[in-house]
Design a protein around this motif. Sequence first.
Motif, PDB file in Angstrom:
ATOM      1  N   ASP A 194      33.597  31.938  53.875  1.00  0.00           N
ATOM      2  CA  ASP A 194      33.894  33.227  54.484  1.00  0.00           C
ATOM      3  C   ASP A 194      34.070  34.295  53.407  1.00  0.00           C
ATOM      4  O   ASP A 194      34.020  34.019  52.206  1.00  0.00           O
ATOM      5  CB  ASP A 194      35.147  33.133  55.363  1.00  0.00           C
ATOM      6  N   ALA A 195      34.288  35.521  53.837  1.00  0.00           N
ATOM      7  CA  ALA A 195      34.378  36.644  52.907  1.00  0.00           C
ATOM      8  C   ALA A 195      35.549  36.484  51.946  1.00  0.00           C
ATOM      9  O   ALA A 195      35.444  36.823  50.758  1.00  0.00           O
ATOM     10  CB  ALA A 195      34.504  37.950  53.684  1.00  0.00           C
ATOM     11  N   ALA A 196      36.663  35.964  52.429  1.00  0.00           N
ATOM     12  CA  ALA A 196      37.843  35.803  51.580  1.00  0.00           C
ATOM     13  C   ALA A 196      37.572  34.820  50.440  1.00  0.00           C
ATOM     14  O   ALA A 196      37.942  35.069  49.280  1.00  0.00           O
ATOM     15  CB  ALA A 196      39.030  35.331  52.418  1.00  0.00           C
ATOM     16  N   ARG A 197      36.917  33.720  50.760  1.00  0.00           N
ATOM     17  CA  ARG A 197      36.637  32.726  49.714  1.00  0.00           C
ATOM     18  C   ARG A 197      35.602  33.254  48.732  1.00  0.00           C
ATOM     19  O   ARG A 197      35.673  32.976  47.537  1.00  0.00           O
ATOM     20  CB  ARG A 197      36.159  31.415  50.342  1.00  0.00           C
ATOM     21  N   ARG A 198      34.644  34.023  49.206  1.00  0.00           N
ATOM     22  CA  ARG A 198      33.646  34.587  48.300  1.00  0.00           C
ATOM     23  C   ARG A 198      34.268  35.581  47.334  1.00  0.00           C
ATOM     24  O   ARG A 198      33.857  35.682  46.179  1.00  0.00           O
ATOM     25  CB  ARG A 198      32.516  35.239  49.095  1.00  0.00           C
ATOM     26  N   ARG A 199      35.273  36.325  47.798  1.00  0.00           N
ATOM     27  CA  ARG A 199      35.964  37.239  46.896  1.00  0.00           C
ATOM     28  C   ARG A 199      36.679  36.474  45.797  1.00  0.00           C
ATOM     29  O   ARG A 199      36.709  36.900  44.634  1.00  0.00           O
ATOM     30  CB  ARG A 199      36.964  38.095  47.678  1.00  0.00           C
ATOM     31  N   ILE A 200      37.255  35.338  46.146  1.00  0.00           N
ATOM     32  CA  ILE A 200      37.961  34.514  45.167  1.00  0.00           C
ATOM     33  C   ILE A 200      36.991  33.932  44.149  1.00  0.00           C
ATOM     34  O   ILE A 200      37.252  33.927  42.935  1.00  0.00           O
ATOM     35  CB  ILE A 200      38.735  33.377  45.880  1.00  0.00           C
ATOM     36  N   LEU A 201      35.845  33.470  44.614  1.00  0.00           N
ATOM     37  CA  LEU A 201      34.885  32.799  43.737  1.00  0.00           C
ATOM     38  C   LEU A 201      34.037  33.770  42.934  1.00  0.00           C
ATOM     39  O   LEU A 201      33.340  33.362  42.007  1.00  0.00           O
ATOM     40  CB  LEU A 201      33.998  31.865  44.563  1.00  0.00           C
ATOM     41  N   GLY A 202      34.066  35.039  43.297  1.00  0.00           N
ATOM     42  CA  GLY A 202      33.423  36.051  42.475  1.00  0.00           C
ATOM     43  C   GLY A 202      32.059  36.480  42.972  1.00  0.00           C
ATOM     44  O   GLY A 202      31.418  35.813  43.799  1.00  0.00           O
ATOM     45  N   PRO A 203      31.578  37.618  42.461  1.00  0.00           N
ATOM     46  CA  PRO A 203      30.304  38.193  42.932  1.00  0.00           C
ATOM     47  C   PRO A 203      29.093  37.318  42.623  1.00  0.00           C
ATOM     48  O   PRO A 203      28.113  37.335  43.368  1.00  0.00           O
ATOM     49  CB  PRO A 203      30.221  39.541  42.195  1.00  0.00           C
ATOM     50  N   THR A 247      39.817  31.421  36.153  1.00  0.00           N
ATOM     51  CA  THR A 247      39.764  32.742  36.799  1.00  0.00           C
ATOM     52  C   THR A 247      39.788  32.609  38.317  1.00  0.00           C
ATOM     53  O   THR A 247      40.492  33.349  39.015  1.00  0.00           O
ATOM     54  CB  THR A 247      38.493  33.491  36.365  1.00  0.00           C
ATOM     55  N   GLN A 248      39.020  31.649  38.841  1.00  0.00           N
ATOM     56  CA  GLN A 248      38.961  31.456  40.286  1.00  0.00           C
ATOM     57  C   GLN A 248      40.292  30.939  40.837  1.00  0.00           C
ATOM     58  O   GLN A 248      40.732  31.371  41.916  1.00  0.00           O
ATOM     59  CB  GLN A 248      37.826  30.499  40.627  1.00  0.00           C
ATOM     60  N   LEU A 249      40.946  30.041  40.110  1.00  0.00           N
ATOM     61  CA  LEU A 249      42.235  29.509  40.570  1.00  0.00           C
ATOM     62  C   LEU A 249      43.302  30.603  40.571  1.00  0.00           C
ATOM     63  O   LEU A 249      44.130  30.670  41.485  1.00  0.00           O
ATOM     64  CB  LEU A 249      42.672  28.347  39.682  1.00  0.00           C
ATOM     65  N   ILE A 250      43.291  31.448  39.544  1.00  0.00           N
ATOM     66  CA  ILE A 250      44.252  32.554  39.492  1.00  0.00           C
ATOM     67  C   ILE A 250      44.035  33.491  40.683  1.00  0.00           C
ATOM     68  O   ILE A 250      44.983  33.910  41.352  1.00  0.00           O
ATOM     69  CB  ILE A 250      44.127  33.319  38.161  1.00  0.00           C
ATOM     70  N   ALA A 251      42.777  33.816  40.966  1.00  0.00           N
ATOM     71  CA  ALA A 251      42.473  34.680  42.103  1.00  0.00           C
ATOM     72  C   ALA A 251      42.890  34.040  43.413  1.00  0.00           C
ATOM     73  O   ALA A 251      43.421  34.705  44.317  1.00  0.00           O
ATOM     74  CB  ALA A 251      40.982  35.005  42.129  1.00  0.00           C
ATOM     75  N   ALA A 252      42.675  32.733  43.538  1.00  0.00           N
ATOM     76  CA  ALA A 252      43.044  32.020  44.764  1.00  0.00           C
ATOM     77  C   ALA A 252      44.559  31.991  44.939  1.00  0.00           C
ATOM     78  O   ALA A 252      45.073  32.169  46.051  1.00  0.00           O
ATOM     79  CB  ALA A 252      42.480  30.603  44.732  1.00  0.00           C
ATOM     80  N   CYS A 253      45.287  31.778  43.847  1.00  0.00           N
ATOM     81  CA  CYS A 253      46.756  31.735  43.929  1.00  0.00           C
ATOM     82  C   CYS A 253      47.316  33.095  44.310  1.00  0.00           C
ATOM     83  O   CYS A 253      48.276  33.196  45.078  1.00  0.00           O
ATOM     84  CB  CYS A 253      47.337  31.272  42.601  1.00  0.00           C
TER      85      CYS A 253
END
Length: 213
Positions: free
Chosen positions: A84-93, A198-204
Amino acid sequence: MPGRDRRRAEPAGLYDRGAAGNERLPSEGGRGGGMKSFDVVIVGAGPAGMAAAAETSQAGLSTLVLDEQTRPGGQIYRDVEASDAARRRILGPDYDTGAELAAALRASNAEYVPGAVVWNIDGGKRIDYSAGGNSHSVSANSLVVATGAIERPTPMPGWTLPGVTSVGAVQILLKTSGIVMEDVVLVGSGPLLWLAATQLIAACRSCSRRRES
């Protein structure tokens, strides 16, 4: 396979792993029931495989894509169609661009067989693979092997203990299920570790905002 999601509407030439038993796989469609031949057979539906399939089919070449996973994307864009959009934001462009490649594969004339395990390729470019519980064979004028890379963690004392895993496995949990491992210590300095950090920090941060709201 039994229990899989029912086949959804797709363009001609796409084969779902859970398709009904009367669906014809490529190896069953040759003249006189013989082995079918393609201009190009691509093994792997990651970034390179998806891009190659879109290009070869656009050039008018008959193309078959075989991939072990149930959806295209490979390891880099794993499960991008279902995210979904939220997970894509976390994983990056960069991860988000994988959806464009997957859409191009789906829209192309390439025949795509998910859940296919290639187990033999001979010198004459005959490809043997398993799909849907059966073995199949096709031939190719050209073969593209786009199976990607494999993670090779460095063995060290304690690396098999509970709670110790590879960074690739951490990414798979995040990409496929949105699971974030807490109190993580990353050991190493390779580019994948920096990306995962980076992805884990964004997810947290995202989890913290949800808890606060």
